[in-house]
Write an enzyme that holds these catalytic residues in place. Structure first.
Site, short mmCIF file in Angstrom:
data_model
loop_
_atom_site.label_atom_id
_atom_site.label_comp_id
_atom_site.label_asym_id
_atom_site.label_seq_id
_atom_site.Cartn_x
_atom_site.Cartn_y
_atom_site.Cartn_z
N LYS A 1 -22.11 -16.07 0.29
CA LYS A 1 -23.72 -15.85 1.33
C LYS A 1 -24.31 -14.69 -0.42
CE LYS A 1 -23.65 -15.26 6.13
NZ LYS A 1 -22.43 -14.75 7.11
N ARG B 1 0.84 -1.41 -0.19
CA ARG B 1 -0.16 0.02 0.00
C ARG B 1 0.89 1.36 -0.11
NH1 ARG B 1 -4.91 -1.80 3.59
NH2 ARG B 1 -6.20 -2.79 1.74
N GLY C 1 -14.89 -4.12 -0.20
CA GLY C 1 -15.38 -3.52 0.07
C GLY C 1 -16.43 -2.48 -1.29
N GLY D 1 -10.89 -8.54 -1.50
CA GLY D 1 -10.83 -9.60 -0.88
C GLY D 1 -9.82 -10.82 -1.90
P1 AMP Z 1 -17.21 -14.12 1.35
O1 AMP Z 1 -17.04 -12.76 2.16
O2 AMP Z 1 -18.49 -13.76 0.80
O3 AMP Z 1 -16.35 -13.25 0.03
O4 AMP Z 1 -16.96 -15.42 0.53
C1 AMP Z 1 -15.56 -16.23 1.15
C2 AMP Z 1 -15.82 -16.79 2.25
O5 AMP Z 1 -17.33 -18.26 1.12
C3 AMP Z 1 -14.74 -18.11 1.95
O6 AMP Z 1 -14.15 -18.52 3.62
C4 AMP Z 1 -15.14 -19.30 1.08
O7 AMP Z 1 -14.79 -20.41 2.04
C5 AMP Z 1 -16.13 -19.34 1.37
N1 AMP Z 1 -16.89 -20.21 0.47
C6 AMP Z 1 -17.11 -20.42 -0.96
N2 AMP Z 1 -17.64 -21.75 -1.08
C7 AMP Z 1 -18.54 -22.38 -0.45
C8 AMP Z 1 -19.18 -23.24 -0.30
N3 AMP Z 1 -19.11 -23.78 -1.08
N4 AMP Z 1 -19.65 -23.32 0.92
C9 AMP Z 1 -19.27 -22.87 2.12
N5 AMP Z 1 -18.35 -21.40 2.27
C10 AMP Z 1 -17.88 -21.36 1.00
#
Ligand code: AMP
Length: 403
Positions: free
Chosen positions: A203, A38, A383, A360
């Protein structure tokens, strides 16, 4: 959103006091900087302001400031020392607990054209994250011009990016910010087509507006990761005990209908890698099973996209001219469940399309795999880039003067 912002190339800062908001939120261990990316990334804007003869006053936040100890461990003093080395000239550190205090004011007073000082961690002031008037006024009182080069906080209205900007006549963006606006803004508002958006991660709920907005803008929307299984359940498929958001099933149905109505392709996994139970610890070596989407095992959990899906998604990327990617395709923290995420990263590295990584986990995955320099743009703000993809106006961007 008005994205045609004035930048450091559009102003003359000769002899002026320039407050430059950077993102020096670097990881520190025992007072030592463990990743200086950074700092290096901030240099072009700082060098430009020095070369133009400005009096350059740098500021940034560093972590969250909650306890008394944070006032010692989250000081920006180590950043001033390292920046001095990187710039080859002294960056004077203005050690003031109130950020704009007697030390900072005296240091600014003594500045000559081309000098650089660094203020203390802006979060040492409680008002910073509430965009409080007092601190915004303090910051405005020591500068003539404001430059915002911190994209990572652009989705938040704080004193050091929005409050101060509203109190000075000239507020522009730096090179880093400009690059984010150019890539993310163009991708969403004016993409070279076909435009493929790839969304993954845990999610659906976290990305509701991103899904809806991108569906309108893109030609093909690819869904992977945990969020895909709420879509598959909405299609009426058995998903075993894969991640699901029961409250968002209707939303997913709506999105599938919207895609159909708009004539957009919405790609979902046609097969998945399933496990008996979510790996614990996360990198545990566990057996895996591949199932087609319409015959998934009721007693298992999907943790990655399968080989047919990898092929389908890689094919969609091949013909694209613009690709935006945010979120892993599976539980990529476990090497056994990282194949989908790796394959998408590889497909992006191979294509001639403009490729934009939305910060991310996907940015980390791309860098880990050594594909960093093969991407057109890797956003520095997870974000902030998501809110950009939602089509939201970012307060930190909006605060800069229009061209
Ligand atoms: P996010 O913060 O929403 O970008 O989610 C990232 C996280 O989603 C990572 O830690 C992954 O391990 C998790 N992830 C991705 N695919 C799956 C899945 N099929 N089941 C559970 N967790 C998942």
């Amino acid at each position: 959103m008005g994205l045609n912002k004035k930048s450091v190339d559009d102003i003359n800062v000769k002899g002026l006091r320039v407050l430059c908001r950077c993102d020096f939120n670097v990881p520190l261990k025992d007072g030592k900087i463990t990743d200086e990316n950074r700092l290096v990334a901030a240099l072009p804007t700082i060098k430009k302001l020095i070369a133009d003869g400005g009096k350059v006053i740098l500021c940034s936040h560093l972590g969250k400031v909650k306890t008394e100890e944070d006032y010692t461990t989250k000081t920006l003093a180590p950043v001033a020392a390292r920046l001095s080395e990187l710039l080859g000239q002294e960056v004077k550190f203005a050690a003031d607990r109130e950020v704009v205090g007697p030390n900072a004011r005296a240091a600014v007073e003594a500045m000559k054209d081309g000098d650089v000082i660094l203020l203390e961690n802006t979060r040492f002031r409680k008002e910073e994250t509430k965009c409080g008037e007092e601190f915004s006024k303090d910051l405005a009182s020591i500068c003539d011009v404001f430059v915002n080069d911190a994209f990572g906080t652009a989705h938040r209205a704080h004193c050091s990016n929005v409050g101060v900007a509203s109190l000075v006549d000239t507020a522009v963006v730096g090179y880093l910010m400009q690059k984010e606006i150019d890539f993310l803004g163009n991708a969403v508002e004016n993409p070279v087509r076909p435009f493929v958006a790839i969304l993954g991660g845990a999610k659906v709920a976290d990305k509701l507006n991103v899904i809806s907005n991108l569906l309108e803008k893109c030609d093909t929307l690819i869904i992977g990761g945990g969020m895909a299984y709420t879509f598959l359940k909405a299609k009426g498929y058995e998903i075993g005990h894969s991640l699901v958001d029961e409250t968002k099933i209707d939303y997913c149905k709506e999105m599938m209908e919207k895609a159909e109505k708009l004539g957009k392709k919405l790609l979902l996994p046609v097969d998945s890698v399933m496990v008996d139970a979510f790996p614990n610890p996360i990198d545990a070596e566990i057996p895996t099973y591949v199932y087609d989407a319409d015959v998934m095992a009721a007693d298992k959990e999907a943790c990655d996209i399968g080989p047919k899906t990898i092929e389908l998604y890689a094919d969609a990327v091949k013909t694209a001219k613009t690709v935006v990617w945010n979120g892993p395709m599976g539980v990529f923290e476990n090497p056994i469940l990282a194949a989908g995420t790796k394959a998408v990263a590889a497909a992006l590295a191979e294509t001639d399309a403009t490729t934009i990584i939305g910060g991310g986990d996907s940015a980390a995955a791309v860098n880990q795999l050594g594909y960093g320099d093969k991407m057109s743009h890797i956003s520095t703000g997870g974000g902030a880039s998501l809110e950009f993809l939602e089509g939201k106006e970012l307060p930190g961007v909006a605060a800069a003067n229009d061209k």
